[in-house]
Design an enzyme around this catalytic site. Structure first.
Site, short mmCIF file in Angstrom:
data_model
loop_
_atom_site.label_atom_id
_atom_site.label_comp_id
_atom_site.label_asym_id
_atom_site.label_seq_id
_atom_site.Cartn_x
_atom_site.Cartn_y
_atom_site.Cartn_z
N CYS A 5 -1.62 8.80 4.35
CA CYS A 5 -1.59 8.47 2.93
C CYS A 5 -2.89 8.93 2.28
O CYS A 5 -2.94 9.20 1.09
CB CYS A 5 -1.40 6.98 2.74
SG CYS A 5 -2.48 6.07 3.84
N GLU A 13 0.88 -1.17 0.00
CA GLU A 13 0.00 0.00 0.00
C GLU A 13 0.92 1.21 0.00
O GLU A 13 1.76 1.35 0.89
CB GLU A 13 -0.91 -0.02 1.23
CG GLU A 13 -1.83 -1.24 1.28
CD GLU A 13 -2.73 -1.40 0.07
OE1 GLU A 13 -3.02 -0.40 -0.62
OE2 GLU A 13 -3.11 -2.55 -0.23
P1 NAD Z 1 9.15 5.14 3.07
O1 NAD Z 1 8.89 4.54 1.74
O2 NAD Z 1 10.19 6.16 3.17
O3 NAD Z 1 9.54 3.99 4.11
C1 NAD Z 1 8.71 2.87 4.35
C2 NAD Z 1 9.55 1.77 4.95
O4 NAD Z 1 10.41 1.24 3.94
C3 NAD Z 1 10.47 2.24 6.10
O5 NAD Z 1 10.49 1.27 7.11
C4 NAD Z 1 11.81 2.32 5.38
O6 NAD Z 1 12.91 2.22 6.25
C5 NAD Z 1 11.72 1.13 4.46
N1 NAD Z 1 12.67 1.09 3.34
C6 NAD Z 1 13.16 2.13 2.61
N2 NAD Z 1 13.99 1.66 1.65
C7 NAD Z 1 14.02 0.32 1.77
C8 NAD Z 1 14.70 -0.74 1.09
N3 NAD Z 1 15.51 -0.50 0.04
N4 NAD Z 1 14.51 -2.01 1.50
C9 NAD Z 1 13.67 -2.28 2.54
N5 NAD Z 1 13.02 -1.33 3.22
C10 NAD Z 1 13.18 -0.05 2.85
O7 NAD Z 1 7.74 5.70 3.62
P2 NAD Z 1 7.44 6.55 4.95
O8 NAD Z 1 8.02 7.92 4.79
O9 NAD Z 1 7.77 5.79 6.18
O10 NAD Z 1 5.86 6.65 4.88
C11 NAD Z 1 5.20 7.59 4.09
C12 NAD Z 1 4.72 6.99 2.79
O11 NAD Z 1 3.90 5.87 3.08
C13 NAD Z 1 3.86 7.94 1.98
O12 NAD Z 1 4.18 7.82 0.62
C14 NAD Z 1 2.43 7.42 2.24
O13 NAD Z 1 1.52 7.74 1.23
C15 NAD Z 1 2.67 5.96 2.35
N6 NAD Z 1 1.61 5.30 3.12
C16 NAD Z 1 0.66 4.60 2.41
C17 NAD Z 1 -0.38 3.97 3.08
C18 NAD Z 1 -1.43 3.21 2.33
O14 NAD Z 1 -2.20 2.47 2.95
N7 NAD Z 1 -1.50 3.34 1.01
C19 NAD Z 1 -0.47 4.08 4.47
C20 NAD Z 1 0.51 4.79 5.16
C21 NAD Z 1 1.56 5.40 4.46
#
Ligand code: NAD
Length: 541
Positions: A327, A293
């Site tokens: 989000c 998501e």
């Molecule tokens: P992010 O993508 O920066 O990080 C998400 C997770 O991925 C973190 O734990 C991060 O450390 C990890 N990560 C980053 N690079 C990685 C890699 N190469 N390998 C493995 N893990 C990795 O997102 P964020 O800033 O924590 O959250 C905000 C984002 O999340 C926004 O884009 C928001 O829209 C989205 N979001 C979506 C939903 C939904 O249900 N659609 C819900 C909540 C948040």
């Protein structure tokens, strides 16, 4: 032997507590906020139920007061990632054979512990650590977390009772096996409930999990791990690995036992994970199930027949609660020229009353954004709007990162429906409004549908039923969660299953049975009572 056929009914949603001054819950929360504010805890990795300290330390600070350190956490290296994968694969051998009602009992016990004993702990950690005010914390780290656990137990019972047809000659069964291997859960900073659900929904279905929490949500996520243990989740079923995403990811994606990914975060991170899986495809024992998501560019379309007060309130709450870091947060508005002046007026009046500041002062509706990187990125969009003739800041526009990462709720008006702040996810307290001619409603719906690559949430405000129908029809694929006369945030587990399509993810609907179905690999078993004894068929005579 326990041979009863159980059923777990659909539960009621956890009630939202009021936190009125002097109430029992308010007093408990105040004491816990003070305790957590006065302590700096050390957060280890948890692998196979044991604390692991690597000595590679990160600091976790309060977004509202970034000099204030709340915790120091150990970060995983390659060795610990391998240990966690081995521990998960070992634990799964036993866990997947635990009767499902006992797995459900663990989840329901976690929910009970959060509802009572640890409600204040979870809320205080989410407030201080992720910058949520009490209401935002209560609906997330208490209510939504509890709802996910309780509803998933019920959904699991429904899934298992779904069985194929048998007749007098044969018995057919579906055995809902766990996936063969481990699940990698990767959670974002913005919802404690999502962190819990990403790790627990595969686990409840008999899988074992390597969980990489967001280091910007590490405090509440660590408390979750401790509650899981107190509730009796066996060692190794969920392994907690704070650290750098790409380092952890590289080891995980190279492992042939990777069976699933349960991700929530930005679309760009999700794309990079998917590409890594594709690169390693030939090495895996099974095709990993990928659930993600991701981002959004959520919209509100206002029709000329809309009620001004409800539209203005929907825009304000939808855009600025939790500083727009949902989000689902409203980020673009299409407003009819005849109504926009009145709606704008109402929004500006409400904004003039809104207070911004520390989460511990309950009068503050708006708090800090999560960290410096986010602050800088959000401010850069505001600067772009200030510098462009096609845009005008009509409210807010200022920020300060001196004490905490504070950005005023900002409303931008643009004459260009494709202006950058109408297209890209900003993930902060910024909403852009494009004013359209009333007669161009259909054209505007087309514009809304085609402007951004995302399709997560959206809303229509209108009294005219034909306008509602038109919007629902023309925006069918523009949002996975569509609201009529309500803001585009605030999905409730069991009521509005959550998730979007297009660039917003795989739409596997958290808070619904659909999500749990991804964490099982069913085996069909046929047993016949009339096995043939020779090969020819009658028609051959
Ligand atoms: P992010 O993508 O920066 O990080 C998400 C997770 O991925 C973190 O734990 C991060 O450390 C990890 N990560 C980053 N690079 C990685 C890699 N190469 N390998 C493995 N893990 C990795 O997102 P964020 O800033 O924590 O959250 C905000 C984002 O999340 C926004 O884009 C928001 O829209 C989205 N979001 C979506 C939903 C939904 O249900 N659609 C819900 C909540 C948040």
């Amino acid at each position: 032997m326990n041979n009863a056929v159980y059923k777990i009914d659909i539960p009621a949603n956890e009630p939202i507590l009021g936190y009125l001054k002097g109430s029992k819950e308010e007093k408990a929360l105040a004491a816990e906020l003070q305790r957590q504010s006065e302590t700096v805890i050390e957060i280890p990795l948890i692998i196979d139920g044991k604390e692991v300290k690597t000595g590679k330390i990160g600091e976790f600070r309060m977004p509202c007061d970034h000099k204030h350190v709340l915790a120091r956490y150990h970060m995983a290296g390659e060795k610990e990632v391998k240990m966690a994968i081995d521990a998960a694969c070992k634990a799964q051998q036993t866990w997947c054979n635990v009767p499902w009602q006992d797995r459900a009992a663990v989840a329901l016990k976690i929910a009970r512990l959060i509802a009572d004993k640890y409600r204040a702990v979870m809320n205080a950690a989410t407030m201080l650590g992720q910058g949520k005010n009490i209401f935002q914390a209560e609906i997330d780290s208490a209510c939504e977390t509890i709802d996910f656990l309780r509803f998933n137990a019920s959904f699991m019972s429904q899934i298992y009772s779904e069985q194929p047809v048998s007749d007098a000659t044969q018995m057919n069964r579906l055995e809902y096996r766990a996936l063969e291997g481990f699940v990698f859960a990767v959670s974002p900073f913005n919802f404690t409930a999502i962190a819990s659900n990403l790790s627990m929904s595969p686990a409840i279905m008999g899988n074992a999990v390597v969980w990489k929490p967001a280091t910007t949500a590490i405090l509440s996520n660590y408390y979750l791990m401790q509650i899981y243990k107190e509730a009796g989740l066996p060692d190794g079923v969920i392994n907690f690995l704070p650290g750098q995403g790409s380092l952890i990811g590289n080891v995980v994606f190279a492992d042939p036992r990777l069976a699933g990914i349960h991700f929530t975060g930005s679309s760009s991170t999700f794309n990079s994970l998917w590409l890594e899986v594709a690169k390693n495809l030939a090495n895996y024992r099974s095709y990993p199930k990928i659930v993600g998501e991701t981002g959004g560019k959520d919209f509100i379309v206002v029709h000329e027949s809309a009620d001004i007060d409800t539209a203005a309130t929907g825009i304000l709450r939808g855009s600025f609660e939790y500083q727009g870091q949902k989000c689902s947060a409203c980020s673009r508005v299409y407003a009819p020229a005849s109504k926009w002046p009145a709606i704008k007026n109402k929004i500006l009046n409400m904004l003039s009353e809104i207070k911004m500041g520390d989460v511990r002062d309950y009068k503050n509706f708006v708090n800090a954004v999560i960290d410096e990187k986010s602050f800088d990125s959000i401010m850069s969009y505001i600067e772009k709007a200030k510098a462009d003739k096609a845009a005008k800041i009509v409210a807010g526009g200022k920020g300060s990162k001196e004490k905490g990462y504070f950005i005023e709720p900002t409303v931008i008006e643009t004459t260009d429906p494709n202006f950058v702040t109408m297209r890209e996810e900003i993930f902060g307290p910024v909403v852009t409004v494009y004013v359209y001619e009333d007669a161009k409603f259909e054209e505007t719906l087309k514009l809304c549908d085609g402007t951004s690559p995302y399709a997560l949430t959206g809303a229509i405000f209108a009294r005219d039923r034909m306008a509602i129908l038109k919007a629902a029809d023309m925006l069918r694929y523009a949002a996975g969660n569509f609201y009529i006369n309500d803001k585009c945030t605030g999905a409730v587990v069991g009521m509005q299953p959550f998730g979007g399509g297009r660039g917003s993810g795989t739409n596997d609907k958290a808070g619904a049975m659909l999500n749990l179905l991804r964490w099982t690999s069913p085996r069909a078993i046929k047993e016949t009572y009339v096995a043939p004894t020779n090969y020819p068929y009658p028609y051959m005579d």
